[in-house]
Design a protein around this motif. Structure first.
Motif, PDB file in Angstrom:
ATOM      1  N   LEU A   1      80.427 -16.777  25.948  1.00 51.88           N
ATOM      2  CA  LEU A   1      81.509 -17.094  26.505  1.00 51.88           C
ATOM      3  C   LEU A   1      81.375 -18.091  27.857  1.00 51.88           C
ATOM      4  O   LEU A   1      81.673 -19.156  28.022  1.00 51.88           O
ATOM      5  N   PRO A   2      80.944 -17.418  29.026  1.00 49.42           N
ATOM      6  CA  PRO A   2      80.743 -18.071  30.353  1.00 49.42           C
ATOM      7  C   PRO A   2      79.873 -19.206  30.312  1.00 49.42           C
ATOM      8  O   PRO A   2      80.020 -20.190  30.803  1.00 49.42           O
ATOM      9  N   TYR A   3      78.902 -18.971  29.693  1.00 44.39           N
ATOM     10  CA  TYR A   3      78.022 -20.222  29.588  1.00 44.39           C
ATOM     11  C   TYR A   3      78.535 -21.422  28.851  1.00 44.39           C
ATOM     12  O   TYR A   3      78.380 -22.426  29.367  1.00 44.39           O
ATOM     13  N   PHE A   4      78.915 -21.164  27.550  1.00 43.08           N
ATOM     14  CA  PHE A   4      79.766 -22.298  26.829  1.00 43.08           C
ATOM     15  C   PHE A   4      80.855 -22.780  27.553  1.00 43.08           C
ATOM     16  O   PHE A   4      80.900 -24.114  27.773  1.00 43.08           O
ATOM     17  N   LEU A   5      81.681 -22.247  28.198  1.00 41.16           N
ATOM     18  CA  LEU A   5      82.647 -22.784  28.953  1.00 41.16           C
ATOM     19  C   LEU A   5      82.406 -23.382  30.177  1.00 41.16           C
ATOM     20  O   LEU A   5      82.681 -24.533  30.497  1.00 41.16           O
ATOM     21  N   SER A   6      81.334 -22.791  31.080  1.00 37.37           N
ATOM     22  CA  SER A   6      80.811 -23.550  32.009  1.00 37.37           C
ATOM     23  C   SER A   6      80.341 -24.960  31.711  1.00 37.37           C
ATOM     24  O   SER A   6      80.195 -25.900  32.423  1.00 37.37           O
TER      25      SER A   6
ATOM     26  N   ALA B   1      77.311 -11.362  26.908  1.00 38.73           N
ATOM     27  CA  ALA B   1      78.042 -10.193  26.604  1.00 38.73           C
ATOM     28  C   ALA B   1      79.425 -10.592  26.096  1.00 38.73           C
ATOM     29  O   ALA B   1      80.056 -11.764  26.510  1.00 38.73           O
ATOM     30  N   PRO B   2      80.000  -9.900  25.260  1.00 42.29           N
ATOM     31  CA  PRO B   2      81.447 -10.229  24.487  1.00 42.29           C
ATOM     32  C   PRO B   2      82.484 -10.053  25.774  1.00 42.29           C
ATOM     33  O   PRO B   2      82.016  -9.256  26.651  1.00 42.29           O
ATOM     34  N   LEU B   3      83.356 -10.731  25.557  1.00 43.93           N
ATOM     35  CA  LEU B   3      84.648 -10.507  26.405  1.00 43.93           C
ATOM     36  C   LEU B   3      84.786  -9.417  27.030  1.00 43.93           C
ATOM     37  O   LEU B   3      85.307  -8.925  28.256  1.00 43.93           O
ATOM     38  N   ALA B   4      85.100  -8.377  26.274  1.00 46.80           N
ATOM     39  CA  ALA B   4      85.414  -7.116  26.488  1.00 46.80           C
ATOM     40  C   ALA B   4      84.415  -6.326  27.529  1.00 46.80           C
ATOM     41  O   ALA B   4      84.767  -5.455  28.221  1.00 46.80           O
ATOM     42  N   GLU B   5      83.105  -6.672  27.295  1.00 44.02           N
ATOM     43  CA  GLU B   5      82.332  -6.056  28.193  1.00 44.02           C
ATOM     44  C   GLU B   5      81.660  -6.908  29.459  1.00 44.02           C
ATOM     45  O   GLU B   5      80.867  -6.357  30.334  1.00 44.02           O
ATOM     46  N   LEU B   6      82.422  -8.187  29.502  1.00 45.05           N
ATOM     47  CA  LEU B   6      81.884  -8.979  30.348  1.00 45.05           C
ATOM     48  C   LEU B   6      82.690  -8.732  31.812  1.00 45.05           C
ATOM     49  O   LEU B   6      83.782  -8.506  31.839  1.00 45.05           O
ATOM     50  N   SER B   7      81.782  -8.481  32.975  1.00 49.33           N
ATOM     51  CA  SER B   7      82.338  -8.332  34.229  1.00 49.33           C
ATOM     52  C   SER B   7      82.924  -9.534  34.816  1.00 49.33           C
ATOM     53  O   SER B   7      82.283 -10.535  34.606  1.00 49.33           O
ATOM     54  N   GLN B   8      83.900  -9.405  35.841  1.00 48.07           N
ATOM     55  CA  GLN B   8      84.370 -10.507  36.524  1.00 48.07           C
ATOM     56  C   GLN B   8      83.038 -10.915  37.361  1.00 48.07           C
ATOM     57  O   GLN B   8      82.822 -12.267  37.538  1.00 48.07           O
ATOM     58  N   ALA B   9      82.395 -10.256  37.873  1.00 54.74           N
ATOM     59  CA  ALA B   9      81.080 -10.696  38.641  1.00 54.74           C
ATOM     60  C   ALA B   9      80.045 -11.415  37.857  1.00 54.74           C
ATOM     61  O   ALA B   9      79.744 -12.576  38.329  1.00 54.74           O
ATOM     62  N   GLU B  10      79.893 -11.086  36.576  1.00 61.27           N
ATOM     63  CA  GLU B  10      78.890 -11.752  35.827  1.00 61.27           C
ATOM     64  C   GLU B  10      79.541 -13.214  35.286  1.00 61.27           C
ATOM     65  O   GLU B  10      78.559 -14.139  35.386  1.00 61.27           O
ATOM     66  N   PHE B  11      80.777 -13.186  35.148  1.00 60.93           N
ATOM     67  CA  PHE B  11      81.732 -14.532  34.825  1.00 60.93           C
ATOM     68  C   PHE B  11      81.582 -15.335  36.010  1.00 60.93           C
ATOM     69  O   PHE B  11      81.226 -16.544  35.903  1.00 60.93           O
ATOM     70  N   ASP B  12      81.716 -14.854  37.183  1.00 55.02           N
ATOM     71  CA  ASP B  12      81.647 -15.469  38.398  1.00 55.02           C
ATOM     72  C   ASP B  12      80.384 -16.330  38.725  1.00 55.02           C
ATOM     73  O   ASP B  12      80.297 -17.314  39.141  1.00 55.02           O
ATOM     74  N   PHE B  13      79.358 -15.261  38.466  1.00 59.92           N
ATOM     75  CA  PHE B  13      78.007 -15.705  38.987  1.00 59.92           C
ATOM     76  C   PHE B  13      77.751 -16.911  37.766  1.00 59.92           C
ATOM     77  O   PHE B  13      76.963 -18.002  38.555  1.00 59.92           O
ATOM     78  N   THR B  14      77.925 -16.863  36.607  1.00 54.97           N
ATOM     79  CA  THR B  14      77.691 -17.900  35.864  1.00 54.97           C
ATOM     80  C   THR B  14      78.234 -19.141  36.028  1.00 54.97           C
ATOM     81  O   THR B  14      77.764 -20.362  36.163  1.00 54.97           O
ATOM     82  N   PHE B  15      79.730 -18.968  36.526  1.00 53.85           N
ATOM     83  CA  PHE B  15      80.179 -20.363  36.697  1.00 53.85           C
ATOM     84  C   PHE B  15      79.732 -20.855  37.987  1.00 53.85           C
ATOM     85  O   PHE B  15      79.734 -22.282  38.203  1.00 53.85           O
ATOM     86  N   ASN B  16      79.462 -19.801  38.993  1.00 52.97           N
ATOM     87  CA  ASN B  16      78.882 -20.626  40.190  1.00 52.97           C
ATOM     88  C   ASN B  16      77.578 -21.462  40.045  1.00 52.97           C
ATOM     89  O   ASN B  16      77.257 -22.477  40.675  1.00 52.97           O
ATOM     90  N   ILE B  17      76.654 -20.773  39.133  1.00 52.39           N
ATOM     91  CA  ILE B  17      75.507 -21.650  38.947  1.00 52.39           C
ATOM     92  C   ILE B  17      75.595 -22.700  37.921  1.00 52.39           C
ATOM     93  O   ILE B  17      75.125 -23.891  38.304  1.00 52.39           O
ATOM     94  N   ASN B  18      76.375 -22.653  37.181  1.00 44.26           N
ATOM     95  CA  ASN B  18      76.457 -23.537  36.171  1.00 44.26           C
ATOM     96  C   ASN B  18      77.661 -24.625  36.202  1.00 44.26           C
ATOM     97  O   ASN B  18      77.325 -25.815  35.590  1.00 44.26           O
TER      98      ASN B  18
END
Length: 171
Positions: A89-94, A34-51
């Motif tokens: 972004l969340p995947y690359f950052l994580s 998802a582009p940053l503008a459409e990315l939810s906090q929950a999606e971001f957190d979930f990706t970082f929690n797993i990755n």
């Protein structure tokens, strides 16, 4: 049961079943698109929690067992830790954060990493780079290409060479 509890249970079950933990290999990840503008906090957190967070939790839980067997931890990352692309972004950052976590853990005192990496008072032997080269030209490395492999015992983790302590003379 929370994700952290599940991770700890897997390690405890392994320790109970085999009586030891010889290596911890972590090769998992989740891609959120998802582009940053459409990315939810929950999606971001979930990706970082797993990755990322799961790697930290598993390593922390495994260190006491791995110290006993003087074993290794292998964290499999992704080439995407060094690249950029819209919508990931969340995947690359994580993955970039995970790579940096591994470098930081290699310097942490009072953990299993200290005795092995970085090597503090010696240069490599002639065999250590040869072993790396032998691996890279072997069938086991058939899917590795275009990589710079640093075989320095963690010396590059120490940063600026001017800040390194002098090596002891071997003469």
């Amino acid at each position: 049961m929370t994700q952290c509890e599940v991770r700890r249970k897997v390690q405890e079950d392994t320790q109970r079943a085999f009586g030891r933990l010889d290596v911890l290999v972590m090769n998992h990840g989740l891609v959120t698109t998802a582009p940053l503008a459409e990315l939810s906090q929950a999606e971001f957190d979930f990706t970082f929690n797993i990755n990322l967070k799961s790697f930290v939790v598993l390593i922390k839980a495994a260190v006491p067992y791995l110290e006993k067997t003087k074993s290794s931890i292998v964290c499999v990352s992704s080439i995407y830790s060094t690249l950029c692309r819209v919508g990931l972004l969340p995947y690359f950052l994580s993955k970039a954060a995970m790579d940096h976590m591994v470098r930081c853990l290699a310097l942490e005192p009072k953990q299993m990493f200290e005795a092995v990496t970085p090597l503090s008072d010696r240069h490599s032997t002639v065999h250590e780079p040869i072993d790396a080269i032998a691996f890279l030209v072997s069938e086991e490395a058939r899917y590795i290409t275009d990589q710079c492999l640093i075989v320095d015992g963690g010396l590059s983790l120490k940063g600026n060479p001017r800040n390194w302590p002098p090596l002891k003379s071997s003469l």
